[in-house]
Design an enzyme around this catalytic site. Sequence first.
Site, PDB file in Angstrom:
ATOM      1  N   HIS A 116       0.867  -1.180   0.000  1.00  0.00           N
ATOM      2  CA  HIS A 116       0.000   0.000   0.000  1.00  0.00           C
ATOM      3  C   HIS A 116       0.899   1.222   0.000  1.00  0.00           C
ATOM      4  O   HIS A 116       1.960   1.213   0.636  1.00  0.00           O
ATOM      5  CB  HIS A 116      -0.894   0.037   1.249  1.00  0.00           C
ATOM      6  CG  HIS A 116      -1.535   1.377   1.466  1.00  0.00           C
ATOM      7  ND1 HIS A 116      -2.687   1.752   0.819  1.00  0.00           N
ATOM      8  CD2 HIS A 116      -1.142   2.450   2.203  1.00  0.00           C
ATOM      9  CE1 HIS A 116      -2.992   3.009   1.170  1.00  0.00           C
ATOM     10  NE2 HIS A 116      -2.067   3.445   2.012  1.00  0.00           N
ATOM     11  N   GLU A 127      -2.168   9.004   7.295  1.00  0.00           N
ATOM     12  CA  GLU A 127      -1.806   7.590   7.456  1.00  0.00           C
ATOM     13  C   GLU A 127      -0.559   7.424   8.339  1.00  0.00           C
ATOM     14  O   GLU A 127      -0.492   6.495   9.135  1.00  0.00           O
ATOM     15  CB  GLU A 127      -1.606   6.958   6.077  1.00  0.00           C
ATOM     16  CG  GLU A 127      -2.913   6.867   5.297  1.00  0.00           C
ATOM     17  CD  GLU A 127      -2.747   6.380   3.865  1.00  0.00           C
ATOM     18  OE1 GLU A 127      -3.771   6.203   3.189  1.00  0.00           O
ATOM     19  OE2 GLU A 127      -1.606   6.171   3.404  1.00  0.00           O
TER      20      GLU A 127
HETATM   21  P1  CMP Z   1      -4.671  -0.238  -1.164  1.00  0.00           P
HETATM   22  O1  CMP Z   1      -3.761   0.698  -1.872  1.00  0.00           O
HETATM   23  O2  CMP Z   1      -4.183  -0.802   0.115  1.00  0.00           O
HETATM   24  O3  CMP Z   1      -6.063   0.514  -0.892  1.00  0.00           O
HETATM   25  C1  CMP Z   1      -7.279  -0.193  -0.758  1.00  0.00           C
HETATM   26  C2  CMP Z   1      -7.145  -1.622  -1.117  1.00  0.00           C
HETATM   27  O4  CMP Z   1      -8.369  -2.279  -1.401  1.00  0.00           O
HETATM   28  C3  CMP Z   1      -6.347  -1.765  -2.411  1.00  0.00           C
HETATM   29  O5  CMP Z   1      -5.011  -1.454  -2.155  1.00  0.00           O
HETATM   30  C4  CMP Z   1      -6.659  -3.188  -2.805  1.00  0.00           C
HETATM   31  O6  CMP Z   1      -5.886  -4.112  -2.078  1.00  0.00           O
HETATM   32  C5  CMP Z   1      -8.108  -3.294  -2.349  1.00  0.00           C
HETATM   33  N1  CMP Z   1      -9.027  -3.076  -3.453  1.00  0.00           N
HETATM   34  C6  CMP Z   1      -9.277  -1.941  -4.097  1.00  0.00           C
HETATM   35  N2  CMP Z   1     -10.210  -2.119  -5.038  1.00  0.00           N
HETATM   36  C7  CMP Z   1     -10.566  -3.400  -4.965  1.00  0.00           C
HETATM   37  C8  CMP Z   1     -11.470  -4.184  -5.675  1.00  0.00           C
HETATM   38  N3  CMP Z   1     -12.216  -3.689  -6.656  1.00  0.00           N
HETATM   39  N4  CMP Z   1     -11.553  -5.484  -5.338  1.00  0.00           N
HETATM   40  C9  CMP Z   1     -10.802  -5.994  -4.340  1.00  0.00           C
HETATM   41  N5  CMP Z   1      -9.920  -5.285  -3.633  1.00  0.00           N
HETATM   42  C10 CMP Z   1      -9.788  -4.007  -3.944  1.00  0.00           C
END
Ligand code: CMP
Length: 142
Positions: A116, A127
Amino acid sequence: ALQRTFSIVKPNAVADNNIGAIYHRFETAGLKIIASKMLHLSKEQAEGFYAEHKGRPFFAPLVEFMTSGPLMVQVLEGEDAVSRNREIMGATNPADALAGTLRADYATEMRENAVHGSDAPESAAREIAYFFSDDEICPRTR
Ligand code: CMP
């Protein structure tokens, strides 16, 4: 400008023994690790961190995954750190991530996408403060 960003090495990448490989990418990209720790998040911590996604269909499974095992949280500092880190991470969906990016190399699924990184300086500040107190951040003097 010199900037800070917040980063997570997610539970799949920790389980795959890729902490060092990913930290090496940060360092070779010119991002300095100025704070770092391993955490196993509670449900409440994960829900709070991802509060902006509450109500989305992927929210519950995302929280389940992010609490499934230990992860690393870190603060990265460098020139344009927010966008630099996003470049080296690659697209959120590993299937769309450019070759040589962290998600292309260390992830296969949208949910378990290895890392992330903050999407803007404002979210970086929020964050960082969510996981680190000021005395845990160690800016470099050289
Ligand atoms: P991150 O950058 O940690 O922010 C939110 C997280 O949700 C993202 O990375 C993915 O791991 C997850 N995520 C975002 N969109 C989706 C989706 N459409 N389906 C499943 N997981 C998602």
